[in-house]
Design a protein around this motif. Structure first.
Motif, PDB file in Angstrom:
ATOM      1  N   ALA A 244       0.874  -1.081  -0.086  1.00  0.00           N
ATOM      2  CA  ALA A 244       0.042  -0.037  -0.007  1.00  0.00           C
ATOM      3  C   ALA A 244       0.700   1.216   0.129  1.00  0.00           C
ATOM      4  CB  ALA A 244      -0.996  -0.009   1.314  1.00  0.00           C
ATOM      5  N   ALA A 245       1.962   1.219   0.821  1.00  0.00           N
ATOM      6  CA  ALA A 245       2.948   2.505   0.641  1.00  0.00           C
ATOM      7  C   ALA A 245       3.513   2.750  -0.426  1.00  0.00           C
ATOM      8  CB  ALA A 245       4.079   2.195   1.977  1.00  0.00           C
ATOM      9  N   ARG A 247       2.151   2.211  -3.402  1.00  0.00           N
ATOM     10  CA  ARG A 247       1.052   2.546  -4.361  1.00  0.00           C
ATOM     11  C   ARG A 247       0.883   3.892  -3.730  1.00  0.00           C
ATOM     12  NH1 ARG A 247      -3.537   2.109  -2.517  1.00  0.00           N
ATOM     13  NH2 ARG A 247      -3.438  -0.084  -1.698  1.00  0.00           N
ATOM     14  N   GLU A 248       0.840   4.128  -2.639  1.00  0.00           N
ATOM     15  CA  GLU A 248       0.482   5.646  -2.174  1.00  0.00           C
ATOM     16  C   GLU A 248       1.629   6.668  -2.237  1.00  0.00           C
ATOM     17  OE1 GLU A 248      -1.333   4.610   1.733  1.00  0.00           O
ATOM     18  OE2 GLU A 248      -3.060   3.686   0.452  1.00  0.00           O
ATOM     19  N   LYS A 249       3.065   6.013  -2.470  1.00  0.00           N
ATOM     20  CA  LYS A 249       4.157   6.716  -2.582  1.00  0.00           C
ATOM     21  C   LYS A 249       4.517   7.254  -1.316  1.00  0.00           C
ATOM     22  CE  LYS A 249       3.105   8.034  -7.572  1.00  0.00           C
ATOM     23  NZ  LYS A 249       3.842   7.064  -8.042  1.00  0.00           N
ATOM     24  N   ARG A 250       4.462   6.383  -0.283  1.00  0.00           N
ATOM     25  CA  ARG A 250       4.927   7.230   1.032  1.00  0.00           C
ATOM     26  C   ARG A 250       5.883   5.922   1.680  1.00  0.00           C
ATOM     27  NH1 ARG A 250       2.222   3.899   4.615  1.00  0.00           N
ATOM     28  NH2 ARG A 250       0.123   2.998   3.773  1.00  0.00           N
TER      29      ARG A 250
END
Ligand code: HXC
Length: 257
Positions: A244-245, A247-250
């Motif tokens: 998820a990180a 994909r969310e660029k974090r």
């Protein structure tokens, strides 16, 4: 906890073990082995620790097993002693260990570095298996792990002649992960250890286990292990968080679950 022959510290999520027998160039006597095994297994049992650094002094990582302690022993005493079983406990740690090697890593010292997962070498490091000069052979894994690291012909030359190799030859040969200027060794080791300790522990443990399996088994068996270990990680929260990180660029926030 204080130890007789090593200095042990925790820095954030990294456990540090520094060999401390300068009078004997950190030669590995029974007490050193017991201390290293006790400190490293305590770190291994602590889920706030994600990596371990093992280092020596500027002059010597370790100049081998303690010759003065071994000298008068019989073959039976050596085989019945604690050496083999206890060192295996260090080799079997699930936590990755970075050997930060400056100066001599000879005999058991080279073998101890090879029980670690990453070997960072100062440009002053010298590696060798000089046991043949003492009328014996490597006894802590040298004939097996060195061959797997550098191939038959390089290992055979080093083990049969007792010649030392410098850091750049060791790097060319595949024995060390990376060579760094001596003054930067501990900082580099800290960076590598902190990078590993910032990952999800279940994935780090699985990666080390898969690498260990690769050292010991035929390809088909290793691939089977890897496939299942990979799939098992999809039942962790951290796999969901890591992806998820991305994909969310974090940056991922791993919880080791
Ligand atoms: C006991 C050791 C030692 C060792 C060094 N010392 N290595 N003591 N066991 N392995 C001691 C020396 O006796 C000396 O103490 C002090 O450390 C400093 O060493 P020097 O020899 O004076 O230093 P230097 O001239 O700079 O030479 C450094 C060296 C040399 C090249 C590393 O010490 C050396 O060759 N050491 C032995 C290396 C070796 O053969 N290792 C393999 C061991 S067998 P004193 O008090 O005398 O001044 C092995 C088998 C593993 O590892 C399997 C076990 C199951």
């Amino acid at each position: 906890m204080t130890y007789e022959t090593i200095i042990v510290e925790t820095r954030g999520r990294v456990g540090w073990i520094t060999l401390n027998r300068p009078e004997a160039l950190n030669a590995l006597n029974t007490q050193v082995m017991l201390d290293i095994v006790a400190a490293s297994t305590a770190f291994d049992a602590d889920d706030t620790i994600g990596a371990i650094v093992l280092t020596g002094s500027e002059r010597a990582f370790a100049a081998g097993a303690d010759i003065k302690e071994m000298e008068s022993k019989s073959g039976l005493e050596m085989i019945m002693g604690e050496h083999f079983g206890q060192w295996q406990r260090f080799a079997d740690l699930r936590t990755p260990v970075i050997a930060a090697v400056s100066g001599y890593a000879l005999g058991g010292g080279c073998e101890l570095a090879m029980m670690c997962d990453i070997i960072l070498a100062a440009d002053t490091a010298k590696f060798g298996q000089p046991e043949i000069n003492l009328g014996v052979i490597p006894g802590m894994g040298g004939s097996q792990r060195l061959l797997r690291a550098v191939g038959y012909y390089k290992a055979a030359e080093l083990i049969l002649t007792g010649r030392m190799m410098d850091a750049s030859e060791a790097e060319r040969s595949g024995l060390v992960s990376r060579v760094v200027p001596a003054a930067d060794l501990l900082d580099e080791a800290a960076k590598v250890a902190e990078a590993i300790a910032s990952k999800s522990l279940p994935s780090v443990y699985a990666a080390k286990a898969a690498l260990d399996v690769a050292m010991e088994t035929p390809l088909a068996e290793g691939l089977r292990f890897e496939k299942h270990a990979f799939a098992a990680l999809f039942s962790t929260d951290d796999q969901k968080e890591g992806m998820a990180a991305f994909r969310e660029k974090r940056t991922p926030d791993f919880t080791n679950r």
